[in-house]
Write a protein that holds these residues in place. Structure first.
Motif, PDB file in Angstrom:
ATOM      1  N   UNK A  98      22.436   6.262  34.594  1.00 53.54           N
ATOM      2  CA  UNK A  98      22.819   7.733  33.799  1.00 53.54           C
ATOM      3  C   UNK A  98      22.903   8.835  34.626  1.00 53.54           C
ATOM      4  N   UNK A  99      23.999   9.385  34.196  1.00 58.76           N
ATOM      5  CA  UNK A  99      25.488  10.193  34.739  1.00 58.76           C
ATOM      6  C   UNK A  99      24.572  11.644  34.290  1.00 58.76           C
ATOM      7  N   UNK A 100      24.116  12.488  35.338  1.00 59.60           N
ATOM      8  CA  UNK A 100      24.047  14.176  35.065  1.00 59.60           C
ATOM      9  C   UNK A 100      24.749  14.791  34.436  1.00 59.60           C
ATOM     10  N   UNK A 101      26.155  13.997  35.537  1.00 65.50           N
ATOM     11  CA  UNK A 101      27.434  14.645  35.172  1.00 65.50           C
ATOM     12  C   UNK A 101      28.023  14.963  33.405  1.00 65.50           C
ATOM     13  N   UNK A 102      27.875  13.926  33.117  1.00 67.48           N
ATOM     14  CA  UNK A 102      28.490  13.088  31.717  1.00 67.48           C
ATOM     15  C   UNK A 102      27.534  13.678  30.822  1.00 67.48           C
ATOM     16  N   UNK A 103      26.284  13.906  30.951  1.00 67.84           N
ATOM     17  CA  UNK A 103      24.843  13.446  30.629  1.00 67.84           C
ATOM     18  C   UNK A 103      24.596  12.131  29.798  1.00 67.84           C
ATOM     19  N   UNK A 104      25.385  11.037  29.851  1.00 66.55           N
ATOM     20  CA  UNK A 104      25.620  10.219  29.645  1.00 66.55           C
ATOM     21  C   UNK A 104      24.945   8.553  30.185  1.00 66.55           C
ATOM     22  N   UNK A 105      24.238   7.965  29.696  1.00 69.77           N
ATOM     23  CA  UNK A 105      23.595   6.518  30.310  1.00 69.77           C
ATOM     24  C   UNK A 105      25.326   5.236  29.937  1.00 69.77           C
ATOM     25  N   UNK A 106      25.289   4.825  31.037  1.00 62.99           N
ATOM     26  CA  UNK A 106      26.546   4.063  31.298  1.00 62.99           C
ATOM     27  C   UNK A 106      26.310   2.296  31.676  1.00 62.99           C
ATOM     28  N   UNK A 107      26.830   1.341  30.732  1.00 64.00           N
ATOM     29  CA  UNK A 107      26.360   0.605  31.137  1.00 64.00           C
ATOM     30  C   UNK A 107      27.431  -0.468  31.244  1.00 64.00           C
ATOM     31  N   UNK A 108      26.961  -1.506  32.819  1.00 60.49           N
ATOM     32  CA  UNK A 108      28.584  -1.669  33.098  1.00 60.49           C
ATOM     33  C   UNK A 108      27.764  -3.480  33.156  1.00 60.49           C
ATOM     34  N   UNK A 109      28.088  -4.261  32.393  1.00 64.96           N
ATOM     35  CA  UNK A 109      28.237  -5.363  30.948  1.00 64.96           C
ATOM     36  C   UNK A 109      29.740  -6.336  30.980  1.00 64.96           C
ATOM     37  N   UNK A 110      29.383  -7.543  30.923  1.00 67.04           N
ATOM     38  CA  UNK A 110      30.598  -8.176  31.025  1.00 67.04           C
ATOM     39  C   UNK A 110      31.496  -8.039  29.213  1.00 67.04           C
ATOM     40  N   UNK A 111      30.055  -7.669  28.544  1.00 70.04           N
ATOM     41  CA  UNK A 111      30.254  -7.496  27.183  1.00 70.04           C
ATOM     42  C   UNK A 111      29.591  -6.680  26.486  1.00 70.04           C
ATOM     43  N   UNK A 112      30.026  -5.023  26.882  1.00 76.74           N
ATOM     44  CA  UNK A 112      30.033  -4.292  26.628  1.00 76.74           C
ATOM     45  C   UNK A 112      28.622  -4.085  24.894  1.00 76.74           C
ATOM     46  N   UNK A 113      29.593  -4.784  24.197  1.00 71.78           N
ATOM     47  CA  UNK A 113      30.120  -4.695  22.893  1.00 71.78           C
ATOM     48  C   UNK A 113      28.262  -5.315  22.051  1.00 71.78           C
ATOM     49  N   UNK A 114      28.128  -6.175  22.678  1.00 70.29           N
ATOM     50  CA  UNK A 114      27.287  -6.957  22.075  1.00 70.29           C
ATOM     51  C   UNK A 114      25.690  -6.372  22.409  1.00 70.29           C
ATOM     52  N   UNK A 115      25.497  -4.989  23.152  1.00 67.14           N
ATOM     53  CA  UNK A 115      23.904  -4.868  23.767  1.00 67.14           C
ATOM     54  C   UNK A 115      23.853  -3.627  22.723  1.00 67.14           C
ATOM     55  N   UNK A 116      22.483  -2.937  23.035  1.00 63.61           N
ATOM     56  CA  UNK A 116      22.324  -1.896  22.210  1.00 63.61           C
ATOM     57  C   UNK A 116      21.093  -1.323  22.732  1.00 63.61           C
ATOM     58  N   UNK A 117      21.396   0.327  23.146  1.00 61.15           N
ATOM     59  CA  UNK A 117      21.133   0.450  23.850  1.00 61.15           C
ATOM     60  C   UNK A 117      20.013   2.454  23.120  1.00 61.15           C
ATOM     61  N   UNK A 118      18.299   1.924  23.871  1.00 60.88           N
ATOM     62  CA  UNK A 118      17.621   2.730  22.768  1.00 60.88           C
ATOM     63  C   UNK A 118      16.979   3.661  23.948  1.00 60.88           C
ATOM     64  N   UNK A 119      16.863   4.647  24.077  1.00 66.06           N
ATOM     65  CA  UNK A 119      16.240   5.479  24.447  1.00 66.06           C
ATOM     66  C   UNK A 119      14.873   5.987  23.724  1.00 66.06           C
TER      67      UNK A 119
END
Length: 166
Positions: A98-119
């Protein structure tokens, strides 16, 4: 009393060797550099947990059997089945932050397009479910101040993060 194992990268395999009398005995097998370091019978070590940074092997029915803890950082993969035809669980290099400055979650993965993020809220309510952008980011501008749980999954890997929005 706990046992801590391994000082090098290892492979954990679940194998089914056949005894001389024809009975099958299933073991959890620990490998390092191609050499078997240890074998734990599943009829004895029948409870496997992921605790913090360890695989915790213990007996669900006999408290006299000393548990074994294997550090995640010491194992490259965990394999189930026979050694030649094993399904593998490999150590993930993906991260969710989580980046508090940009108010966003950041995923560092080989292929981010295949991921789903849930909050989720701390009460378990699903608040946001979406795929990250091409840079692995998911904006959270609409979240109020509070504590949240985020998960990211591609169907094989699941990352979990607890974070606070101020």
């Amino acid at each position: 009393m706990r046992k801590h194992l391994l000082a090098c990268s290892a492979i954990i395999a679940l194998g089914i060797p056949i005894a001389a009398n024809g009975a099958a005995h299933t073991h959890i097998r620990l490998y390092c550099g191609g050499n078997e370091l240890a074998a734990y019978p599943l009829d004895t070590y029948n409870h496997i947990e992921f605790r913090g940074d360890f695989w915790h092997l213990s007996s669900a029915s006999d408290s006299d059997i000393a548990p074994v803890e294997i550090p995640f950082t010491s194992a490259e993969k965990m394999a189930f089945g026979t050694h030649s035809a094993a399904d593998e669980i490999t150590k993930s290099t993906s991260t969710l932050s989580y980046d508090a400055n940009s108010h966003s979650l950041h995923l560092n993965a080989e292929n981010t397009g295949e991921y789903t993020i849930a909050v989720y809220s701390m009460l378990g309510a699903l608040l946001i479910q979406n795929s990250p952008d091409a840079n692995g980011a998911l904006p959270l501008d609409k979240l109020a101040a509070g504590i949240y749980i985020a998960t990211a999954s591609d169907g094989h890997t699941r990352l979990t993060l607890k974070f606070a929005v101020r």
